[in-house]
Each structure stands twice: as structure tokens, then as C-alpha cells.
Motif scaffolding. Structure first.
Motif, PDB file in Angstrom:
ATOM      1  N   ARG A  67      -3.751   6.319  -9.550  1.00  0.00           N
ATOM      2  CA  ARG A  67      -4.987   6.889 -10.100  1.00  0.00           C
ATOM      3  C   ARG A  67      -6.155   6.751  -9.124  1.00  0.00           C
ATOM      4  O   ARG A  67      -7.107   7.542  -9.187  1.00  0.00           O
ATOM      5  CB  ARG A  67      -5.334   6.208 -11.430  1.00  0.00           C
ATOM      6  CG  ARG A  67      -4.418   6.588 -12.581  1.00  0.00           C
ATOM      7  CD  ARG A  67      -5.004   6.160 -13.915  1.00  0.00           C
ATOM      8  NE  ARG A  67      -5.099   4.705 -14.035  1.00  0.00           N
ATOM      9  CZ  ARG A  67      -4.137   3.931 -14.540  1.00  0.00           C
ATOM     10  NH1 ARG A  67      -2.995   4.471 -14.945  1.00  0.00           N
ATOM     11  NH2 ARG A  67      -4.304   2.627 -14.632  1.00  0.00           N
ATOM     12  N   ARG A  68      -6.081   5.787  -8.243  1.00  0.00           N
ATOM     13  CA  ARG A  68      -7.184   5.512  -7.307  1.00  0.00           C
ATOM     14  C   ARG A  68      -6.829   5.847  -5.863  1.00  0.00           C
ATOM     15  O   ARG A  68      -7.597   5.567  -4.961  1.00  0.00           O
ATOM     16  CB  ARG A  68      -7.595   4.039  -7.423  1.00  0.00           C
ATOM     17  CG  ARG A  68      -8.178   3.702  -8.790  1.00  0.00           C
ATOM     18  CD  ARG A  68      -8.087   2.236  -9.102  1.00  0.00           C
ATOM     19  NE  ARG A  68      -8.670   1.917 -10.406  1.00  0.00           N
ATOM     20  CZ  ARG A  68      -8.027   2.105 -11.563  1.00  0.00           C
ATOM     21  NH1 ARG A  68      -6.797   2.595 -11.578  1.00  0.00           N
ATOM     22  NH2 ARG A  68      -8.625   1.815 -12.706  1.00  0.00           N
ATOM     23  N   ARG A  69      -5.635   6.403  -5.658  1.00  0.00           N
ATOM     24  CA  ARG A  69      -5.117   6.715  -4.313  1.00  0.00           C
ATOM     25  C   ARG A  69      -5.111   5.465  -3.422  1.00  0.00           C
ATOM     26  O   ARG A  69      -5.408   5.515  -2.239  1.00  0.00           O
ATOM     27  CB  ARG A  69      -5.925   7.830  -3.660  1.00  0.00           C
ATOM     28  CG  ARG A  69      -5.184   8.514  -2.499  1.00  0.00           C
ATOM     29  CD  ARG A  69      -5.886   9.796  -2.071  1.00  0.00           C
ATOM     30  NE  ARG A  69      -5.335  10.309  -0.819  1.00  0.00           N
ATOM     31  CZ  ARG A  69      -5.844  10.072   0.384  1.00  0.00           C
ATOM     32  NH1 ARG A  69      -6.923   9.321   0.504  1.00  0.00           N
ATOM     33  NH2 ARG A  69      -5.296  10.573   1.465  1.00  0.00           N
ATOM     34  N   VAL A  70      -4.761   4.337  -4.017  1.00  0.00           N
ATOM     35  CA  VAL A  70      -4.587   3.086  -3.274  1.00  0.00           C
ATOM     36  C   VAL A  70      -3.118   2.985  -2.856  1.00  0.00           C
ATOM     37  O   VAL A  70      -2.228   3.063  -3.700  1.00  0.00           O
ATOM     38  CB  VAL A  70      -4.971   1.871  -4.146  1.00  0.00           C
ATOM     39  CG1 VAL A  70      -4.577   0.565  -3.464  1.00  0.00           C
ATOM     40  CG2 VAL A  70      -6.467   1.891  -4.430  1.00  0.00           C
ATOM     41  N   PRO A  71      -2.832   2.831  -1.578  1.00  0.00           N
ATOM     42  CA  PRO A  71      -1.439   2.752  -1.143  1.00  0.00           C
ATOM     43  C   PRO A  71      -0.773   1.460  -1.604  1.00  0.00           C
ATOM     44  O   PRO A  71      -1.404   0.407  -1.692  1.00  0.00           O
ATOM     45  CB  PRO A  71      -1.528   2.814   0.387  1.00  0.00           C
ATOM     46  CG  PRO A  71      -2.927   2.410   0.708  1.00  0.00           C
ATOM     47  CD  PRO A  71      -3.781   2.805  -0.451  1.00  0.00           C
ATOM     48  N   LEU A  72       0.519   1.574  -1.892  1.00  0.00           N
ATOM     49  CA  LEU A  72       1.306   0.450  -2.394  1.00  0.00           C
ATOM     50  C   LEU A  72       2.544   0.259  -1.531  1.00  0.00           C
ATOM     51  O   LEU A  72       3.295   1.206  -1.298  1.00  0.00           O
ATOM     52  CB  LEU A  72       1.725   0.719  -3.847  1.00  0.00           C
ATOM     53  CG  LEU A  72       2.785  -0.209  -4.458  1.00  0.00           C
ATOM     54  CD1 LEU A  72       2.268  -1.637  -4.577  1.00  0.00           C
ATOM     55  CD2 LEU A  72       3.221   0.325  -5.831  1.00  0.00           C
ATOM     56  N   VAL A  73       2.750  -0.974  -1.061  1.00  0.00           N
ATOM     57  CA  VAL A  73       3.978  -1.358  -0.370  1.00  0.00           C
ATOM     58  C   VAL A  73       4.779  -2.244  -1.316  1.00  0.00           C
ATOM     59  O   VAL A  73       4.254  -3.218  -1.859  1.00  0.00           O
ATOM     60  CB  VAL A  73       3.683  -2.129   0.934  1.00  0.00           C
ATOM     61  CG1 VAL A  73       4.993  -2.625   1.573  1.00  0.00           C
ATOM     62  CG2 VAL A  73       2.915  -1.260   1.918  1.00  0.00           C
ATOM     63  N   HIS A  74       6.023  -1.900  -1.507  1.00  0.00           N
ATOM     64  CA  HIS A  74       6.891  -2.640  -2.426  1.00  0.00           C
ATOM     65  C   HIS A  74       8.201  -2.942  -1.712  1.00  0.00           C
ATOM     66  O   HIS A  74       8.655  -2.162  -0.872  1.00  0.00           O
ATOM     67  CB  HIS A  74       7.148  -1.791  -3.673  1.00  0.00           C
ATOM     68  CG  HIS A  74       8.064  -2.422  -4.666  1.00  0.00           C
ATOM     69  ND1 HIS A  74       7.681  -3.471  -5.471  1.00  0.00           N
ATOM     70  CD2 HIS A  74       9.354  -2.151  -5.005  1.00  0.00           C
ATOM     71  CE1 HIS A  74       8.692  -3.812  -6.259  1.00  0.00           C
ATOM     72  NE2 HIS A  74       9.720  -3.030  -5.985  1.00  0.00           N
ATOM     73  N   PHE A  75       8.810  -4.083  -2.040  1.00  0.00           N
ATOM     74  CA  PHE A  75      10.063  -4.476  -1.394  1.00  0.00           C
ATOM     75  C   PHE A  75      11.215  -4.393  -2.377  1.00  0.00           C
ATOM     76  O   PHE A  75      11.159  -4.934  -3.475  1.00  0.00           O
ATOM     77  CB  PHE A  75       9.932  -5.881  -0.801  1.00  0.00           C
ATOM     78  CG  PHE A  75       9.011  -5.921   0.377  1.00  0.00           C
ATOM     79  CD1 PHE A  75       9.489  -5.750   1.657  1.00  0.00           C
ATOM     80  CD2 PHE A  75       7.641  -6.090   0.187  1.00  0.00           C
ATOM     81  CE1 PHE A  75       8.633  -5.759   2.745  1.00  0.00           C
ATOM     82  CE2 PHE A  75       6.775  -6.102   1.265  1.00  0.00           C
ATOM     83  CZ  PHE A  75       7.277  -5.933   2.552  1.00  0.00           C
ATOM     84  N   SER A  76      12.271  -3.721  -1.953  1.00  0.00           N
ATOM     85  CA  SER A  76      13.447  -3.531  -2.776  1.00  0.00           C
ATOM     86  C   SER A  76      14.647  -4.201  -2.112  1.00  0.00           C
ATOM     87  O   SER A  76      14.492  -5.073  -1.269  1.00  0.00           O
ATOM     88  CB  SER A  76      13.689  -2.032  -3.014  1.00  0.00           C
ATOM     89  OG  SER A  76      14.723  -1.831  -3.953  1.00  0.00           O
ATOM     90  N   THR A  77      15.857  -3.776  -2.453  1.00  0.00           N
ATOM     91  CA  THR A  77      17.048  -4.533  -2.085  1.00  0.00           C
ATOM     92  C   THR A  77      18.285  -3.658  -1.947  1.00  0.00           C
ATOM     93  O   THR A  77      18.377  -2.583  -2.576  1.00  0.00           O
ATOM     94  CB  THR A  77      17.322  -5.608  -3.160  1.00  0.00           C
ATOM     95  OG1 THR A  77      18.571  -6.259  -2.903  1.00  0.00           O
ATOM     96  CG2 THR A  77      17.401  -4.982  -4.546  1.00  0.00           C
TER      97      THR A  77
END
Length: 298
Positions: A90-100
Motif C-alpha cells: 500500500r505504501r510502495r515500501v520494498p520487502l525482502v523475505h527469506f524462504s527455503t
């Protein structure tokens, strides 16, 4: 830039904090103050923090316990990342997420690509896949980094377990039919910083163009038995004395666990090289560096 970094007390989070703390304003809340097991509380806390970038290495990683704690695993690994992703989109804030690698079923011998069909074998894998899908579904600027066999010189992990057991027992029996790439938290953090750095202050356009999923592991492959053998021989070469005399390869069936592990955890690194111009160290090179760090504390 203000970066919200979850899980800063963990292996990957701690490594990222060390590398980023002089480059950005790092907000690293404790588990108690930013509790991923309470997803309904997160939006208000995100409003209060107001990050320019969210990096989320925090996760429920108790693979076997997750078989009995499905709801908790899904709250932490799926619902909370989904809340963060919706807030960020909603705020165009980038997100880094770690998966597996556990999102795959481990069949065959070919390395898994980012677009390979997932089919998790465990509750943990299911919960992580659900988190990946929730983030992608939010349709904000994001990067999901899939890792495998993560360890460090600190914390609780395979490296530390092998060092302890090698000091206590004359024989170790280690699974030899699961193949992957042991990957240090430091190697993951260094690669992620390299991904983020060219974008300078505005990561969102890069993620909108080249985001999605990327595999992020060390190069090469080995078995858990090969990894254990390299740990022991590497520390012996550095002067460490062990009780262990032999490390015996065994089949997974000889080491029963509650959650099934994938036999093939190989991850293809082509997209990481082509899209981000990053070449990962081999697992042996990364292990050498980590053994040096571990030896300095022994």
C-alpha cells in the motif's frame, strides 16, 4: 534509509545487521516487541516504525516441532509476512523475505529453479510456501530469497552440533542421501547487501523490475555426511582435537525424524548471476571462512 530488520538475533538477521548498521538506520525490534506469532498486531507497529525497507529473515524454523504446531508455524511464516507485504504494498515500501528449499519435494537430481513447481513435504515447508504466495499476492515491490542448509559460527545449527558431537563420540552416523549446498549466514547477508547496494536509497523500482523469487545459496553441492566430514577435517587442520575417529554415511531411513526432508535441495543460481550479477562462493570457501571465525572463539 530506515530499515526494519526482523530476527536480528538470528543467524541471517545478525549477519545482515552487522553489514548494514553503518549504512542505514536499522530498526531491529526484539521478538517480544515485534511478535510474528501475533500477526494482527503488526500493522500498527509498522505504522509506528515507518520503514523505507523491510527485511524479514525471522521465521519459525523448528521443522519437526512444526508438525505438532501447525497454527503457530503458519502465523509466523505465512500470516505475518502477508500482513507485512500488504502494509508495504500500500505504501510502495520494498520487502525482502527469506524462504527455503523445503518448498520443494526433493525429487530428482536437477537444481530447482525459481519457477519450479513447489510441493512441500512438511508443515514447515507448507507454511513457508504460504508466506511466499502471500507476499507475491500483495503485489508490492518484493524479493523472496530462497536459501538452504543455513549455518553460522554462532547460534544453534548443524555446524555447532557436529563440533559438539565430534568432541564427545568416537563415531558419528550422518545422513548421506540428502544433497544440497551448505550456506553461511554471512554469505547470504553479503549477497543481499550486494543486491541492495546498487539501488542506493530507492529499492522499489529495482524490485518492480527484477524482484520476485531468487535462489540464494552457496555454489556446489554435498551431502550432510560430506558437510560433517569437511567440518571435522577443517577444524582438525586448524589444530582442534576431537574424540571422533570415523564418520559413517547412512541413509535417511536410518535417522527417522517427524518431518520429511527433501532429498534434493539443490538450487539453481542462474537468475542470481544474470539479474543481479552476483557469483556466490562455493560452500567449501564459505565453510573455510566460518571455521576461521569459529576457531577464534574456541
Amino acid at each position: 534509509m530506515k530499515i526494519l530488520l526482523t530476527g536480528a538475533g538470528g543467524q541471517v538477521g545478525g549477519a545482515l545487521r552487522r553489514l548494514l548498521q553503518d549504512r542505514a538506520n536499522i530498526v531491529a525490534p526484539t521478538r517480544e516487541t515485534f511478535d510474528l506469532s501475533q500477526p494482527a498486531s503488526l500493522a500498527e507497529k509498522l505504522d509506528s516504525i515507518g520503514p523505507d525497507l523491510i527485511i524479514n529473515p525471522a521465521a519459525y524454523t523448528a521443522v519437526d516441532r512444526a508438525e505438532d504446531e501447525r497454527e503457530t508455524a503458519f502465523r509466523v511464516n505465512a500470516e505475518s509476512p502477508g500482513v507485512m507485504a500488504q502494509w508495504a504494498a500500500r505504501r510502495r515500501v520494498p520487502l525482502v523475505h527469506f524462504s527455503t528449499d523445503y518448498v520443494f519435494d526433493g525429487s530428482g537430481e536437477r537444481p530447482w529453479r525459481e519457477d519450479s513447481a513447489p510441493r512441500p513435504l512438511s508443515v514447515y515447508g507448507e507454511s513457508k510456501l504460504a508466506g511466499d504466495l502471500a507476499i507475491a499476492g500483495a503485489d508490492g515491490p518484493h524479493l523472496i530469497a530462497r536459501t538452504s542448509w543455513v549455518y553460522a559460527a554462532t547460534g544453534a545449527n548443524f555446524l555447532k552440533t557436529i563440533v559438539r558431537l565430534a568432541g564427545e563420540r568416537e563415531e558419528l552416523r550422518i545422513v548421506a542421501d540428502q544433497i544440497g549446498a551448505p550456506t553461511t549466514a554471512d554469505a547470504i547477508a553479503r549477497a543481499m547487501v550486494a543486491v541492495l547496494q546498487p539501488a542506493d536509497e530507492d529499492v522499489a523500482p529495482m524490485f518492480e523490475k527484477r524482484g520476485g523469487v531468487v535462489n540464494l545459496v552457496c555454489a556446489g553441492e554435498t551431502s550432510w555426511h560430506g558437510f560433517a566430514s569437511a567440518i571435522v577435517s577443517g577444524l582438525k587442520a586448524r589444530g582442534t582435537q576431537f574424540a571422533v575417529k570415523q564418520i559413517v554415511p547412512i541413509a535417511s531411513s536410518e535417522f527417522p525424524v517427524k518431518a520429511k526432508r527433501p532429498s534434493n535441495s539443490r538450487l539453481d543460481l542462474t537468475r542470481l548471476r544474470e539479474q543481479f550479477d552476483i557469483a556466490m562462493p562455493t560452500w567449501q570457501q564459505a565453510l573455510d571462512r566460518e571455521l576461521d571465525a569459529l576457531k577464534a572463539t574456541m
